[in-house]
Design an enzyme around this catalytic site. Structure first.
Site, PDB file in Angstrom:
ATOM      1  CG  HIS A 177      -2.102   0.899   1.112  1.00  0.00           C
ATOM      2  ND1 HIS A 177      -2.123   1.999   0.288  1.00  0.00           N
ATOM      3  CD2 HIS A 177      -3.323   0.867   1.715  1.00  0.00           C
ATOM      4  CE1 HIS A 177      -3.292   2.613   0.403  1.00  0.00           C
ATOM      5  NE2 HIS A 177      -4.042   1.937   1.260  1.00  0.00           N
ATOM      6  CG  HIS A 180      -5.496   5.751  -0.692  1.00  0.00           C
ATOM      7  ND1 HIS A 180      -6.253   4.620  -0.615  1.00  0.00           N
ATOM      8  CD2 HIS A 180      -5.604   6.174  -1.976  1.00  0.00           C
ATOM      9  CE1 HIS A 180      -6.795   4.350  -1.793  1.00  0.00           C
ATOM     10  NE2 HIS A 180      -6.404   5.282  -2.645  1.00  0.00           N
ATOM     11  CE1 TYR A 182      -4.283   5.374   5.832  1.00  0.00           C
ATOM     12  CE2 TYR A 182      -4.632   4.670   3.576  1.00  0.00           C
ATOM     13  CZ  TYR A 182      -5.130   5.056   4.793  1.00  0.00           C
ATOM     14  OH  TYR A 182      -6.487   5.141   4.997  1.00  0.00           O
TER      15      TYR A 182
END
Ligand code: PHB
Length: 369
Positions: A177, A180, A182
């Site tokens: 990931h 977004h 993060y």
């Protein structure tokens, strides 16, 4: 339809090009954030997707930013995930786990300690956590602690260990990931990275954490088992667009291209985004000759159009998979979709089977004229 064509790259063979996008559903067993039989049923019901990417799955306690999400750092969690992968494989599906570290998009009351990030700069957003008056709701993020060089090495090791756990739990691969706002994204953007060591400053330095995590995980489990999600046009976690993130992302993809990752996944649209220009998609395609996945409010028609344009190979769908476990069959037959009921939005996150495993398959078997 191109969406229904198979896809082969490295060790990955997918029956179709429809991917179930990662979606937080917050149903892990407590205490311990453990994947369970209900989750296995949910994913198995959706195994006709060419590939499932699980909900974001923290690689460590401090990597958590939402209550009730399943982790992949304890033996109990790995055992729980084995039940999920087995159920999906019994239904002839393929499944990657999304490896997640939220960095500063958290609060001490969720992470169990002060959240960490590239720099000690607070996220402007709120996050879902315990309320002072009891229960759960949106709370201010905490001010993170800047990671030391040793923290960075340890976090890379946690990504690698989580990936090894994923393979032992039976996953077909992992998705990192990097989107977004993060942790990985926090290293990439100026608004969250003001370091003056090898991990901050120039674009080259700001992409270093992403490259090192990706290389280390690929080295451990094989690069054809590693996908990477990025979102250069999404401003989640930020007050404004970063003028350099588009270029930086392309440079990072160019650097990663020789690894021949399973795919690079552009998340284009969650709640806040800036339209991804076609010119950018074309540049990504030129610089990055390996599989590209896109996600963000696509319909079957717009997804088919995207595949025909040649600028993507796989399309991930989120909300349609919540309410249509047999989404692939419905696309194939042209059957109507069960719409998402926003009144029942409360069943998106948390709770039990209701709004999770109780959506029926279509009984319509013929295509409308
Ligand atoms: C969410 O739970 O809303 C969520 C989690 C991870 C994302 C995006 C949204 O990348």
């Amino acid at each position: 339809m191109l969406l229904l064509d198979s896809h082969h790259f490295g060790r990955l063979s997918l029956a179709n090009r429809i991917v179930m996008a990662p979606m937080t559903r917050s149903r892990a067993s407590q205490p311990g954030d453990i994947p369970n039989a209900l989750m296995a049923t949910y994913y198995a019901q959706r195994a006709s997707a060419g590939l499932i990417v699980t909900e974001g799955t923290p690689i460590s306690p401090v990597g958590r930013g939402y209550s009730l999400t399943p982790g992949i750092y304890t033996p109990e969690q790995v055992a729980g995930w084995s039940g999920v992968t087995q159920a999906v494989h019994e239904n002839h599906g393929k499944i990657f786990v999304q490896l997640w570290h939220v960095g500063r998009r958290s609060h001490e009351s969720i992470a169990g300690q002060t959240p960490v990030s590239a720099s000690s700069l607070k996220d402007p957003d709120k996050v879902y956590g315990p309320l002072p008056e009891g229960g759960f709701g949106m709370i201010e993020t905490g001010v993170p602690r800047a990671m030391t060089l040793q923290d960075i090495q340890e976090t890379i090791e946690e990504f690698v260990n989580a990936a090894a756990h994923a393979i032992s739990a039976g996953f077909d691969g992992v998705e990192l990931h990097g989107a977004h706002g993060y942790l990985i994204d926090q290293f990439m953007r100026v608004a969250s990275n003001q370091r003056n060591d090898a991990y901050g400053g120039s674009q080259h330095n700001r992409m270093r954490f992403l490259i090192e995590v990706t290389e280390a995980v690929a080295q451990r489990i094989g690069s054809d088992r590693v996908g990477l999600r990025v979102s250069p046009f999404v401003t989640e976690g930020y007050a404004q667009v970063d003028p350099e993130i588009g270029d930086l992302t392309l440079k990072a993809l160019e650097a990663l291209a020789p690894l021949k990752l399973a795919y690079v996944h552009f998340s284009e649209n969650i709640s806040r985004y800036v339209e991804m220009p076609w010119e950018y998609r074309a540049r990504a395609r030129r610089l990055y000759p390996n599989p590209i996945m896109v996600a963000g409010k696509y319909t079957a028609a717009s997804a088919e159009h995207m595949l025909r344009s040649g600028l993507a190979d796989l399309v991930a769908f989120g909300q349609p998979f919540i309410t249509n476990p047999d989404f692939v069959a419905r696309v194939a037959k042209g059957s109507p979709l069960t719409p998402v009921n926003y009144e029942a939005h409360s069943t998106f996150y948390g709770g039990g089977a209701e709004g999770y495993t109780d959506y029926p398959e279509a009984d319509v078997v013929t295509a409308p004229a």
